[in-house]
Design an enzyme around this catalytic site. Structure first.
Site, PDB file in Angstrom:
ATOM      1  N   SER A  66     -38.345 -27.236  48.101  1.00 59.39           N
ATOM      2  CA  SER A  66     -37.720 -27.964  49.220  1.00 59.39           C
ATOM      3  C   SER A  66     -36.225 -27.746  49.338  1.00 59.39           C
ATOM      4  CB  SER A  66     -37.996 -29.467  49.056  1.00 59.39           C
ATOM      5  OG  SER A  66     -39.374 -29.730  49.142  1.00 59.39           O
ATOM      6  N   GLU A  86       0.792  -1.223   0.000  1.00 61.54           N
ATOM      7  CA  GLU A  86       0.000   0.000   0.000  1.00 61.54           C
ATOM      8  C   GLU A  86       0.830   1.282   0.000  1.00 61.54           C
ATOM      9  OE1 GLU A  86      -3.119   0.649  -0.304  1.00 61.54           O
ATOM     10  OE2 GLU A  86      -3.941  -1.373  -0.277  1.00 61.54           O
TER      11      GLU A  86
END
Length: 666
Positions: free
Chosen positions: A332, A81
């Protein structure tokens, strides 16, 4: 000569003026904001990603540094680039001249002259590339950026903003989306694709334009002098990981400014538990959900947590609701705490006998879940069968507030209706608790009665408290460890308890071995019943399966502490042999004047029959406060007739206990 000097001076002045004007023009450049919102990350105990949140417009943009990217990728990016990136001041004059010449010669744009800095300027301003005015603006911003930032800072801006197709921005997000990996270690082919994609992120997407992506990748490799690799391109963009979504949402809400949350969860185990959650409801009725927590009770660290089988509202299960934190009736599952607290207070022992028979506490008359009463039964068996009478009797004996205090000591946050005082119904689930509360409670019992708060983030403080003594905690673990596993479950010693709330709205199973604790809730988030749902049948198999996905076998439960009283009922101290007998015996042994009753009307002339029960001989009988009999050992006697009218009879036993009645003789 003079004219030449004047000309040179004018030229120098013009150059200086142009330089100063250009310098002022660049200096006055209003830069776009270089600070960008990045995705919040949630990472597991080993640093693996669990969740990535999106930023504005639903995009993924992950923070990145040059040091966190493969150096080979950086070298490839610069070579392809912007070869002179490290040396130019934002604009590469040679590249611009070359691009301009090619455009004039060919009558159109052949190659671009943009540097990486100019591309950063375009990405920051989201501007186009085709017009000369746009190029000029990019050049101006590029020059200004180079003056105010270092080369690494500019490169990091590119790595952060480069587009990779769809909602993916930045090389980290790109590497994860296309290859499922961080960009720290890339193959040459992977690096080449990530270099090529930002130039045309939609036109080169390999999932949509395979040939264009392949050509672009190979061109980058060719430019680098690398032979094109025979490596397949990814055929789809991966979804970003979304593990433990409810926990991630909670942490982000708790600390909205944090960009990273490091949690105690294990990503591999989390995947297994979430898969188990989906399997657990596959054959259930519509709307049934499940929540699971797995924790290490030694450290308190939550290793996996699933608040719903799916993070959606599909199937009516309200998957966005985190059912690990929702307050529900625990059924329970509080009974182990009740027994443990009672053991601590000397009210009972695992081998203490209870009378499991109909009983009423005022207008409250508890029943067993199956409606059957078992008669005389030990506390051990009553807890294993999850009978209701014994825990309610114990709760009455020690007081419901003591039970609530035990819950709070465990770190739980019990919830009662507004302004309601705790009653005996709390013993059977009449209080709101979350799965997290219950897992924390059982973790404390597993730790010998020491409560340590569960934690889900690294470095979180863990306040400690005591729920019950080590002896009582071992009693509870020993009882729960004697329960048989559900059919088809792994064999081994696991202390666990199941529970079912009133109306079959909640099914629970909480269990622990020597190292870990697992809690499971199943039901509907909206609270509607699930007919036929029982904790033992619905939640317990899921809990055992969670242990199976955690590890190959169970860690052994701890041995009994030195002060544990391991004896059969007959060899226990007498007050512990039969619950309530101590109180019954006191009542039976108390001195009672059974005849005559107080206020009786008797016929005069025949004496006064006297009948005694209880008390300790010898007795002294007073008639109208004067001794009538002393040293009395009989319990049935006749007192001399005191004459007509009212008389007071008092009896005192050898211990000083007394009873008195008043009678009338006619």
């Amino acid at each position: 000569m003079a004219k030449t000097l004047w000309f040179l001076a004018i030229v120098a002045f013009c150059i200086a003026l142009g330089r100063d004007t250009w310098d002022t023009w660049v200096h006055r450049t209003v830069l776009p904001d270089t600070l960008a919102e990045t995705s919040v990350e949630v990472r597991d105990r080993d640093g693996a990603l669990l969740r990535v949140f999106t930023v504005e417009n639903g995009r993924y943009r992950l923070p990145v540094s040059v040091s966190g990217v493969d150096p080979a990728f950086i070298a490839m990016l610069l070579a392809y680039e912007d070869k002179r990136f490290l040396h130019h001041s934002g604009v590469d004059g040679l590249a611009v001249a070359r691009a301009a010449g090619q455009a004039v010669w060919n009558g159109g744009v052949v190659s671009g002259g943009s540097t990486l800095t100019m591309q950063v300027a375009r990405l920051l301003e989201n501007s186009g590339t085709g017009r000369w005015s746009g190029k000029l603006r990019q050049m101006r911003v590029a020059w200004a950026l180079e003056r105010r930032l270092t080369k690494d800072q500019i490169l990091e801006l590119y790595l952060l903003h480069a587009p990779y197709g769809g909602a993916v921005e930045g090389v980290r997000a790109g590497a994860l989306a296309w290859f499922g990996k961080e960009p720290a270690r890339l193959t040459q082919a992977e690096a080449a694709l990530l270099v090529a994609l930002p130039q045309a992120p939609e036109a080169r997407r390999p999932d949509r334009h395979l040939k264009a992506a392949l050509y672009a990748r190979d061109r980058v490799l060719e430019r680098m002098g690398i032979a094109a690799e025979d490596q397949d391109l990814p055929r789809h963009q991966r979804d970003f990981v979304r593990l433990a979504p409810h926990l991630a949402d909670h942490l982000r809400g708790r600390d909205p400014l944090a960009l990273r949350h490091d949690v105690t969860v294990d990503a591999d185990l989390q995947r297994k538990i979430e898969a188990l959650s989906r399997t657990a409801v596959r054959d259930q009725a519509a709307g049934v959900s499940v929540a699971i927590i797995v924790a290490d009770h030694h450290t308190g660290e939550i290793l996996a947590t699933s608040g719903a089988p799916r993070y959606s509202s599909a199937g009516g299960a309200l998957g966005f609701v985190d059912m690990t934190r929702a307050k529900r009736s625990p059924g329970s599952t509080l009974k182990p705490l009740i027994y443990g607290l009672a053991f601590d207070q000397g009210l009972a022992h695992p081998e203490t006998i209870f009378n499991d028979a109909p009983i009423a506490f005022g207008r409250y008359a508890p029943q067993n879940f199956d409606g059957v009463f078992r008669g005389e039964i030990t506390a051990r068996r009553a807890l294993q069968l999850s009978l209701n009478i014994a825990p309610v009797m114990l709760t009455q004996a020690m007081g419901p507030r003591r039970l609530m205090a035990g819950l709070r000591a465990s770190g739980a946050e019990p919830q009662l209706p507004a302004n309601a005082a705790p009653g005996l119904a709390v013993a059977l689930g009449g209080v709101g608790l979350s799965l997290r509360d219950l897992v924390q409670l059982y973790a404390g019992i597993a730790q010998g009665g020491v409560a340590r708060s569960l934690i889900d983030q690294e470095g979180e403080k863990r306040p400690e408290g005591r729920i019950m003594s080590p002896r009582s905690a071992w009693y509870v673990s020993n009882i729960l460890g004697g329960l048989a596993p559900p059919p088809g479950a792994s064999k081994g010693r696991l202390a666990y308890k199941t529970g079912t709330s009133y109306g079959h709205r909640d099914a629970w199973a909480i269990g622990y071995d020597g190292q870990h604790v697992v809690g499971v809730w199943m039901g509907r988030p909206d609270g509607t019943p699930v007919p036929g749902a029982f904790g033992g049948a619905l939640a317990a198999p899921v809990m055992f399966e969670a242990f199976g996905r955690l590890k190959a076998g169970f860690d052994p439960l701890p041995p009994p502490p030195p002060d544990a009283l391991i004896l059969p009922t007959a060899r226990l101290p007498q007050p512990l042999q039969y619950f309530g007998r101590r109180h019954d015996q006191v009542a039976r042994d108390a001195l009672t004047l059974t005849f005559p009753p107080d206020g009786a009307l008797l016929a005069k002339g025949a004496g006064i029959p006297l009948k005694l029960r209880g008390g300790h001989a010898p007795f002294t009988v007073l008639l109208n406060d004067h001794p009538a009999m002393t040293g009395l050992r009989q319990r049935h006697v006749v007192l001399p007739d005191p004459g007509a009218g009212f008389s007071r009879i008092s009896v005192v036993d050898a211990s000083g206990a007394s009873q008195a009645v008043e009678v009338r003789l006619d």
